[in-house]
Design a protein around this motif. Structure first.
Motif, short mmCIF file in Angstrom:
data_model
loop_
_atom_site.label_atom_id
_atom_site.label_comp_id
_atom_site.label_asym_id
_atom_site.label_seq_id
_atom_site.Cartn_x
_atom_site.Cartn_y
_atom_site.Cartn_z
N UNK A 95 3.24 19.44 5.74
CA UNK A 95 4.25 18.42 5.91
C UNK A 95 3.85 16.96 6.82
N UNK A 96 3.14 17.08 7.68
CA UNK A 96 2.83 15.86 8.48
C UNK A 96 1.96 15.01 7.61
N UNK A 97 0.82 15.85 6.83
CA UNK A 97 0.00 15.03 5.82
C UNK A 97 0.78 14.27 4.88
N UNK A 98 1.75 14.97 4.20
CA UNK A 98 2.59 14.75 3.00
C UNK A 98 3.50 13.50 3.42
N UNK A 99 3.98 13.55 4.66
CA UNK A 99 4.95 12.51 5.22
C UNK A 99 4.16 11.39 5.62
N UNK A 100 2.80 11.54 5.84
CA UNK A 100 2.02 10.07 6.14
C UNK A 100 1.57 9.62 4.86
N UNK A 101 1.50 10.38 3.63
CA UNK A 101 1.09 9.96 2.28
C UNK A 101 2.30 8.76 2.21
N UNK A 102 3.54 9.31 2.22
CA UNK A 102 4.61 8.23 1.91
C UNK A 102 4.69 7.14 2.86
N UNK A 103 4.26 7.37 4.14
CA UNK A 103 4.21 6.20 5.05
C UNK A 103 3.14 5.38 4.56
N UNK A 104 2.02 5.98 4.13
CA UNK A 104 0.89 5.04 3.72
C UNK A 104 1.37 4.16 2.66
N UNK A 105 1.88 4.68 1.71
CA UNK A 105 2.27 4.00 0.48
C UNK A 105 3.43 2.89 0.62
N UNK A 106 4.11 3.41 1.46
CA UNK A 106 5.15 2.18 1.61
C UNK A 106 4.77 1.33 2.75
N UNK A 107 4.04 1.69 4.07
CA UNK A 107 3.51 0.62 4.99
C UNK A 107 2.44 -0.24 4.47
N UNK A 108 1.71 0.07 3.29
CA UNK A 108 0.79 -0.63 2.78
C UNK A 108 1.29 -1.64 1.93
#
Length: 725
Positions: free
Chosen positions: A604-617
């Protein structure tokens, strides 16, 4: 002045994308041959699963080591036949049925001699209505296909006033259906979501085909990795669950960027290169984060969890490679036909995810972001409070391993548990096996008496000395069952108070499945904080490298912890407290399976970072274009809302369908992760992120040794061009 910055076309990713696009037939053939070869070897000759959760320096592990060394005759699996006759087992009709079942079980090629309860009065209750007998298995690792006929024989014989149940670990596994039908439902649900999002059957099919090919190869590697590091049998199901979710999502992000490029006027090759150098770059970072988070399980020091980490990471790694190699080849074949077989729609408008000037008419995502930004403190407090309320039940989380008592009530193993609990007490299925190197019964006598006199113990068997005279053992049966919290307290009391006070009691170890499950849960709980710390630190380093901001990375870590805590809380409320548990397929209230929160956190921490990466990028791109945080967040959210929502919906569909499966532990994993993704895509991404970034302002982009970018008034007004100073 600001100048327009074209996408990089000379980097390694651009070169890879161009090669895969131009040599698409070679790449596709290589993938087909490679996947088929690995699948043939992996599924045909992969390592057998290892479900032994014991080991280490725990008391149960030491007891098990003594038993294995000095009592070889006790090795091997056993089944327990439980019998209940309404008119008593001596009723002629009942006796004929019971003796026939025992004879059938005894005649099986995988069973040893079976002692009839008519030959041993200790196997029958005083009222002679309930009886039991142990069925030894001659094969150490009997296959499900070999044990299943025994289960069927017992179930078919039940009826006409006689209830029969076959218990034991092998019996439980034999009658547990495969998880695969639920996975098929997940793929179908993902296809529907993609079709709605893209409006095209061709665009829908690309992410699914890419993900399925990658998962096939990844799962085969998971099976092969078992030769290096043993892994439990749920590893393949867990890896398939994760691989399906991330595989489709990663392809979704790239296909979306590719479609945007075509709509902006790029030719298919340029659109492919641009998609891989932008969305593909984010995919590699996101996938690497998931892999690193999964490998955080290694710090637990548990060999089977290490096997889970390596097996699941292999599947995620293959999905990443497929996204940046196989998918560009597919795009080369499809070209402009990406929108073929479209869903009939009204006149289309320019999508919010396309680059270039922002649409004059604000999208719902933009209007929502502006609403949050007008009252950021209120939004942040409300979102944070909601997450804390959802997380509160996690404070009372109990961990254990599932046994027959928590299985569906139509299972033969559950029937066996109910009959034995009624006739011999609920603790019969939770025996405590004591072992010591004491050489005689007299030496062990005081410890036996002390244990038998302990409150919570139903009865104790006489001690037995090994044939070599170097060890002794006895068994105690608690008054409470395997999943009862009182049983856990009893084990700790025996270890901490009772045995140390008895002569030579400090050399007596408590083992057996019950004690092993308690030790495993305690060890997991003690090492979990270390794993959490390692996962957070490594993920932060990656995110800082990508978004070039310490502040945003710290925000992401805190928000991810809140969303995972909320998922834990919901899991406890449903599984342990029983809220809506029966509606979700849980037969009874039960503790959370020990390894479930353990594997949930890194994923879940990795998947949450996924969405963070796509949004923040995307927010980062807008910030470099405008220099204004509010505008950057608004546009970044608007340009990613649709794709992140679709990605989250796919994840939720995949994880939720696992709740339809038969395994209670996998059901818990699916439920917890579906809840976490839903919370992350709604409360966190749509409310908490824009509110907190609005509150932080320029501080969002703080990075040691870096000055804020200078912008022109035109840029601050929102000129929608990617630019550099």
């Amino acid at each position: 002045m600001m100048t327009t910055e074209a996408p990089r076309t000379d980097g390694a990713l651009a070169g890879l994308a161009r090669f895969c696009y131009r040599r698409r037939r070679l790449v596709f053939l290589a993938w087909i041959v490679g996947v088929l070869a690995v699948a043939f070897i992996g599924f045909g000759y992969g390592a057998a699963p290892d479900n032994d959760m014991s080991g280490g320096g725990s008391g149960s592990a030491k007891a098990q080591a003594l038993i294995e060394k000095h009592f070889p005759e006790r090795q091997g699996d056993t089944l327990t036949l439980a019998i209940k006759a309404d008119k008593g087992i001596d009723d002629p009709a009942a006796r004929r049925k019971i003796e026939k079942v025992i004879a059938d079980l005894d005649a099986s090629p995988i069973t040893g001699p079976v002692t009839s309860p008519y030959q041993d009065k200790n196997l029958v209750t005083k009222d002679r209505r309930i009886a039991r007998t142990i069925i030894p298995l001659t094969e150490k690792d009997a296959k499900k296909t070999e044990v299943k006929p025994l289960v069927d024989t017992v179930k078919q014989a039940s009826g006409d006033g006689v209830s029969l149940g076959l218990g034991g670990e092998r019996a439980e596994k034999a009658e547990t259906p495969k998880q695969s039908p639920a996975d098929g439902v997940g793929v179908l649900a993902a296809a529907v979501i993609l079709f709605i999002a893209f409006g095209s059957l061709v665009a829908m099919g690309l992410p699914i085909v890419t993900a399925l090919m990658a998962i096939l190869g990844g799962l085969a590697l998971t099976k092969l990795s078992g030769y290096l590091v043993p892994a439990p049998d749920f590893t393949v199901v867990f890896a398939a669950l994760i691989g399906l979710g991330v595989g489709i999502d990663y392809a979704l992000f790239i296909v979306t960027r590719y479609k945007d490029g075509l709509q902006e006027g790029d030719d298919p090759e340029s659109a492919t290169v641009n998609a891989i150098t932008t969305a593909g770059h984010a995919v590699l970072f996101a996938g690497t984060t998931v892999v690193i988070a999964m490998l955080g399980l290694v710090v637990m020091g548990q060999r089977l969890m290490t096997g889970v980490a390596i097996g699941a990471s292999a599947t995620v790694l293959v999905t990443m490679i497929a996204a940046v190699t196989l998918l560009p080849a597919f795009l080369g074949f499809i070209g402009h036909k990406i929108n073929s077989l479209r869903l009939p729609r009204r006149t289309s408008r320019r999508p919010v995810s396309a680059g270039g000037p922002a649409p004059t008419r604000r999208t719902p995502a933009e209007r929502w972001a502006r609403t949050v930004q007008r009252r950021p403190l209120v939004a942040a407090v409300l979102a944070g409070a909601a997450l804390l309320v959802l997380a509160a039940p996690a404070l009372s989380m109990r961990l254990s391993l599932p046994d027959a008592s928590v299985q569906p009530h139509d299972r033969s193993s559950y029937t066996s548990y109910k009959i034995l609990s009624e006739g011999f007490g609920p603790g019969y299925s939770a025996p405590l096996i004591f072992a010591t190197e004491a050489g005689s019964k007299d030496e062990l006598g005081p410890a036996v008496e002390a244990v038998g006199a302990t409150e919570g113990i139903a009865y104790v068997t006489p001690p037995q000395v090994s044939k070599d005279g170097e060890a002794a053992t006895f068994t105690a049966f608690p008054k409470t069952g395997f999943q009862d919290e009182a049983t856990t307290h009893l084990v700790h009391k025996l270890r901490d108070d009772v045995l140390p006070k008895a002569p030579a009691g400090d050399k007596v170890y408590i083992g057996g499945p019950n004690a092993a499950a308690i030790d495993y849960s305690q060890e997991t709980g003690s090492r979990l904080p270390l794993m959490i710390a390692v996962v957070i630190v490594l993920s932060l380093v990656l995110l800082i490298a990508l978004v070039r901001s310490v502040t945003i990375a710290l925000q992401a870590a805190v928000m991810n912890l809140l969303s995972i805590g909320a998922a834990y809380g919901v899991l406890v409320a449903v599984v342990q407290w029983g809220w809506f548990g029966s509606a979700l397929g849980f037969a009874t209230d039960m503790p959370v399976t020990t390894w479930v929160p353990l594997v949930m956190f890194p994923v879940l921490f990795g998947l949450s970072m996924d969405y963070e990466v796509f949004l923040i990028s995307r927010v980062r791109e807008e910030y470099e274009r405008t220099g204004d945080t509010r505008t950057a967040v608004t546009r970044g959210l608007a340009r990613t809302a649709k794709v992140i929502t679709a990605a989250a919906a796919i994840m939720i569909a995949v994880f939720t369908t696992s709740v339809l499966g038969p395994d209670v532990s996998i059901k818990q994993v699916g439920l917890g992760m579906a809840v976490a993704v839903f919370i992350d895509a709604t409360i966190v991404r749509m409310m908490l992120v824009p509110a907190v970034m609005e509150l932080c302002g320029k501080a969002n982009w703080w990075m040691p040794g870096r000055r804020a970018p200078k912008t022109t008034s035109a840029a601050q007004a929102g000129v929608g061009e990617r630019a550099e100073v």
